[in-house]
Design a protein around this motif. Structure first.
Motif, PDB file in Angstrom:
ATOM      1  N   ILE A   1      -3.556  -4.940   1.338  1.00 48.54           N
ATOM      2  CA  ILE A   1      -3.231  -5.468   0.011  1.00 48.54           C
ATOM      3  C   ILE A   1      -4.521  -5.647  -0.780  1.00 48.54           C
ATOM      4  CG2 ILE A   1      -2.301  -7.445  -1.276  1.00 48.54           C
ATOM      5  CD1 ILE A   1      -0.449  -8.005   1.091  1.00 48.54           C
ATOM      6  N   VAL A   2      -4.502  -5.166  -2.023  1.00 46.54           N
ATOM      7  CA  VAL A   2      -5.624  -5.344  -2.937  1.00 46.54           C
ATOM      8  C   VAL A   2      -5.115  -6.094  -4.164  1.00 46.54           C
ATOM      9  CG1 VAL A   2      -7.287  -4.190  -4.446  1.00 46.54           C
ATOM     10  CG2 VAL A   2      -6.813  -3.255  -2.169  1.00 46.54           C
ATOM     11  N   VAL A   3      -5.776  -7.193  -4.508  1.00 48.17           N
ATOM     12  CA  VAL A   3      -5.407  -7.964  -5.697  1.00 48.17           C
ATOM     13  C   VAL A   3      -6.566  -7.916  -6.681  1.00 48.17           C
ATOM     14  CG1 VAL A   3      -4.578 -10.144  -6.631  1.00 48.17           C
ATOM     15  CG2 VAL A   3      -4.008  -9.505  -4.265  1.00 48.17           C
ATOM     16  N   ASN A   4      -6.376  -7.177  -7.776  1.00 48.46           N
ATOM     17  CA  ASN A   4      -7.365  -7.114  -8.848  1.00 48.46           C
ATOM     18  C   ASN A   4      -7.139  -8.303  -9.780  1.00 48.46           C
ATOM     19  OD1 ASN A   4      -9.011  -4.713  -8.443  1.00 48.46           O
ATOM     20  ND2 ASN A   4      -7.112  -3.558  -8.699  1.00 48.46           N
TER      21      ASN A   4
ATOM     22  N   SER B   1      -9.873   2.324  -2.930  1.00 46.92           N
ATOM     23  CA  SER B   1      -9.044   1.732  -1.869  1.00 46.92           C
ATOM     24  C   SER B   1      -7.946   2.671  -1.385  1.00 46.92           C
ATOM     25  CB  SER B   1      -8.423   0.426  -2.356  1.00 46.92           C
ATOM     26  OG  SER B   1      -7.553   0.640  -3.450  1.00 46.92           O
ATOM     27  N   PHE B   2      -7.692   3.751  -2.116  1.00 46.30           N
ATOM     28  CA  PHE B   2      -6.587   4.652  -1.795  1.00 46.30           C
ATOM     29  C   PHE B   2      -6.599   5.139  -0.347  1.00 46.30           C
ATOM     30  CE2 PHE B   2      -4.997   9.089  -1.627  1.00 46.30           C
ATOM     31  CZ  PHE B   2      -3.650   8.842  -1.834  1.00 46.30           C
ATOM     32  N   PRO B   3      -7.709   5.706   0.163  1.00 42.97           N
ATOM     33  CA  PRO B   3      -7.661   6.201   1.542  1.00 42.97           C
ATOM     34  C   PRO B   3      -7.414   5.118   2.583  1.00 42.97           C
ATOM     35  CG  PRO B   3      -9.909   6.290   0.676  1.00 42.97           C
ATOM     36  CD  PRO B   3      -9.013   5.991  -0.469  1.00 42.97           C
ATOM     37  N   TYR B   4      -7.866   3.905   2.306  1.00 41.67           N
ATOM     38  CA  TYR B   4      -7.628   2.806   3.239  1.00 41.67           C
ATOM     39  C   TYR B   4      -6.169   2.358   3.191  1.00 41.67           C
ATOM     40  CZ  TYR B   4     -12.731   2.545   3.214  1.00 41.67           C
ATOM     41  OH  TYR B   4     -14.064   2.856   3.308  1.00 41.67           O
ATOM     42  N   LEU B   5      -5.625   2.261   1.979  1.00 40.84           N
ATOM     43  CA  LEU B   5      -4.235   1.835   1.834  1.00 40.84           C
ATOM     44  C   LEU B   5      -3.269   2.858   2.418  1.00 40.84           C
ATOM     45  CD1 LEU B   5      -4.411   0.362  -1.774  1.00 40.84           C
ATOM     46  CD2 LEU B   5      -4.173  -0.917   0.354  1.00 40.84           C
ATOM     47  N   CYS B   6      -3.631   4.120   2.374  1.00 44.44           N
ATOM     48  CA  CYS B   6      -2.775   5.159   2.966  1.00 44.44           C
ATOM     49  C   CYS B   6      -2.553   4.919   4.454  1.00 44.44           C
ATOM     50  CB  CYS B   6      -3.399   6.541   2.752  1.00 44.44           C
ATOM     51  SG  CYS B   6      -3.168   7.218   1.098  1.00 44.44           S
ATOM     52  N   LYS B   7      -3.495   4.239   5.082  1.00 47.55           N
ATOM     53  CA  LYS B   7      -3.392   3.943   6.511  1.00 47.55           C
ATOM     54  C   LYS B   7      -2.924   2.507   6.766  1.00 47.55           C
ATOM     55  CE  LYS B   7      -7.314   7.029   7.410  1.00 47.55           C
ATOM     56  NZ  LYS B   7      -8.727   7.104   7.907  1.00 47.55           N
TER      57      LYS B   7
ATOM     58  N   THR C   1      -0.552  -1.170   6.368  1.00 45.51           N
ATOM     59  CA  THR C   1       0.796  -1.644   6.678  1.00 45.51           C
ATOM     60  C   THR C   1       1.427  -2.204   5.410  1.00 45.51           C
ATOM     61  OG1 THR C   1       0.147  -2.211   8.944  1.00 45.51           O
ATOM     62  CG2 THR C   1       2.145  -3.249   8.071  1.00 45.51           C
ATOM     63  N   SER C   2       2.562  -1.647   4.982  1.00 45.22           N
ATOM     64  CA  SER C   2       3.227  -2.067   3.740  1.00 45.22           C
ATOM     65  C   SER C   2       2.214  -2.221   2.607  1.00 45.22           C
ATOM     66  CB  SER C   2       3.979  -3.387   3.938  1.00 45.22           C
ATOM     67  OG  SER C   2       4.961  -3.272   4.936  1.00 45.22           O
ATOM     68  N   PRO C   3       1.421  -1.188   2.341  1.00 43.87           N
ATOM     69  CA  PRO C   3       0.308  -1.328   1.400  1.00 43.87           C
ATOM     70  C   PRO C   3       0.757  -1.584  -0.039  1.00 43.87           C
ATOM     71  CG  PRO C   3       0.644   0.978   1.955  1.00 43.87           C
ATOM     72  CD  PRO C   3       1.541   0.184   2.858  1.00 43.87           C
ATOM     73  N   ALA C   4      -0.044  -2.393  -0.734  1.00 45.04           N
ATOM     74  CA  ALA C   4       0.292  -2.731  -2.119  1.00 45.04           C
ATOM     75  C   ALA C   4      -0.967  -3.093  -2.901  1.00 45.04           C
ATOM     76  CB  ALA C   4       1.277  -3.891  -2.176  1.00 45.04           C
ATOM     77  N   ILE C   5      -0.901  -2.825  -4.204  1.00 46.20           N
ATOM     78  CA  ILE C   5      -1.950  -3.230  -5.141  1.00 46.20           C
ATOM     79  C   ILE C   5      -1.301  -4.118  -6.193  1.00 46.20           C
ATOM     80  CG2 ILE C   5      -3.600  -2.484  -6.891  1.00 46.20           C
ATOM     81  CD1 ILE C   5      -3.789   0.213  -5.402  1.00 46.20           C
ATOM     82  N   VAL C   6      -1.931  -5.266  -6.478  1.00 51.98           N
ATOM     83  CA  VAL C   6      -1.468  -6.158  -7.537  1.00 51.98           C
ATOM     84  C   VAL C   6      -2.559  -6.238  -8.600  1.00 51.98           C
ATOM     85  CG1 VAL C   6      -0.579  -8.429  -8.134  1.00 51.98           C
ATOM     86  CG2 VAL C   6      -0.278  -7.551  -5.804  1.00 51.98           C
ATOM     87  N   ASN C   7      -2.219  -5.905  -9.828  1.00 48.92           N
ATOM     88  CA  ASN C   7      -3.148  -6.038 -10.940  1.00 48.92           C
ATOM     89  C   ASN C   7      -2.725  -7.237 -11.787  1.00 48.92           C
ATOM     90  OD1 ASN C   7      -4.729  -3.742 -10.331  1.00 48.92           O
ATOM     91  ND2 ASN C   7      -3.175  -2.409 -11.216  1.00 48.92           N
ATOM     92  N   VAL C   8      -3.577  -8.249 -11.837  1.00 49.89           N
ATOM     93  CA  VAL C   8      -3.268  -9.445 -12.616  1.00 49.89           C
ATOM     94  C   VAL C   8      -3.552  -9.153 -14.088  1.00 49.89           C
ATOM     95  CG1 VAL C   8      -3.782 -11.883 -12.985  1.00 49.89           C
ATOM     96  CG2 VAL C   8      -3.752 -10.941 -10.658  1.00 49.89           C
TER      97      VAL C   8
END
Length: 249
Positions: free
Chosen positions: A84-87, A123-129, A131-138
């Motif tokens: 999970i990445v939260v911008n 972060s794309f190549p890491y998220l591809c691997k 678990t239930s990957p997600a990006i949240v942009n605040v």
């Protein structure tokens, strides 16, 4: 804490703007729910921020594109990947449109739009691997209606982030990565203290504008909702903007 309450158990979370009010709450909530967390922000703020002991601090200046890229790889290396990445980081300039200078425009563009774009790319190549990957942009409803204060520079960058979120959600969806934006209510924060006194956030003002007749929730409540939606529980949420302002727009 019961196992069912640790709904981020083992997930790896990156939070930008981690020294601010919502950022600190996001890091604390992720840690509480069992995630491993990398918290990034500018020095000296990130070094002295009140964060969980287990949080990994990754100092970075998001105005520098090389540091945007570097922080993703540093976080992924120390966490063993990303889920999970939260911008969350943002810069706010409060000036009438005719008084905006080039430095003002560059600052908000670099932090509010260019930085999350670069972080999503790296972060794309890491998220591809993941678990239930997600990006949240605040984001902010200022990106929809221009804001109630003279924050046109801030609003236009948030509008751009809302749009790019939709575009990235389409592209990343084929790889199982969800991407959505979230507009929090007007909570008290360091960034919002640059607003004029007559437009500052106050409990009574927000409560009076809310359709629910309630004050803005604390950052901890917003963080819990954000991370729960980013977890596997929010499996159908992608490409949309979630508005938590309760019609305060």
């Amino acid at each position: 804490m019961a196992a069912e309450d640790r709904w981020l158990e083992g997930l790896r979370v990156l939070v930008t703007g981690a020294a601010g009010g919502l950022g600190r709450a996001l890091v604390a909530e992720a840690d509480l729910r069992g995630a491993r967390v990398a918290a990034t922000g500018r020095r000296p703020n990130i070094d002295t921020a009140d964060l969980p002991e287990a949080a990994i601090r990754v100092p970075a200046d998001l105005r520098n594109p090389d540091e945007c890229r570097r922080l993703v790889h540093d976080a992924a290396e120390q966490l063993g990947g990303l889920d999970i990445v939260v911008n969350n980081a943002a810069a706010l300039v409060c000036k009438p449109f005719t008084e905006l200078e080039l430095d003002d425009l560059e600052t908000v563009w670099e932090v509010n739009l260019r930085a999350p774009v670069l972080i999503m790319q790296e972060s794309f190549p890491y998220l591809c691997k993941g678990t239930s990957p997600a990006i949240v942009n605040v984001v902010s409803t200022a990106g929809v209606n221009g804001g109630v204060a003279p924050v046109s520079a801030y609003g236009m960058t948030k509008a751009g982030l809302i749009v790019v979120t939709k575009a990235v959600a389409r592209e990343y969806g084929a790889h199982g990565i969800r991407v959505f934006s979230l507009s929090p209510p007007a909570i008290e924060s360091e960034m919002r203290r640059v607003l004029p006194a007559d437009l500052s956030v106050s409990t009574d003002r927000v409560k009076g504008m809310s359709a629910l007749g309630r004050p803005a929730p604390p950052p901890e409540e917003i963080a819990r909702f954000t991370l729960l939606t980013a977890s596997g529980v929010g499996g159908l949420v992608t490409g949309t903007m979630i508005d938590l302002t309760a019609t305060v727009y």
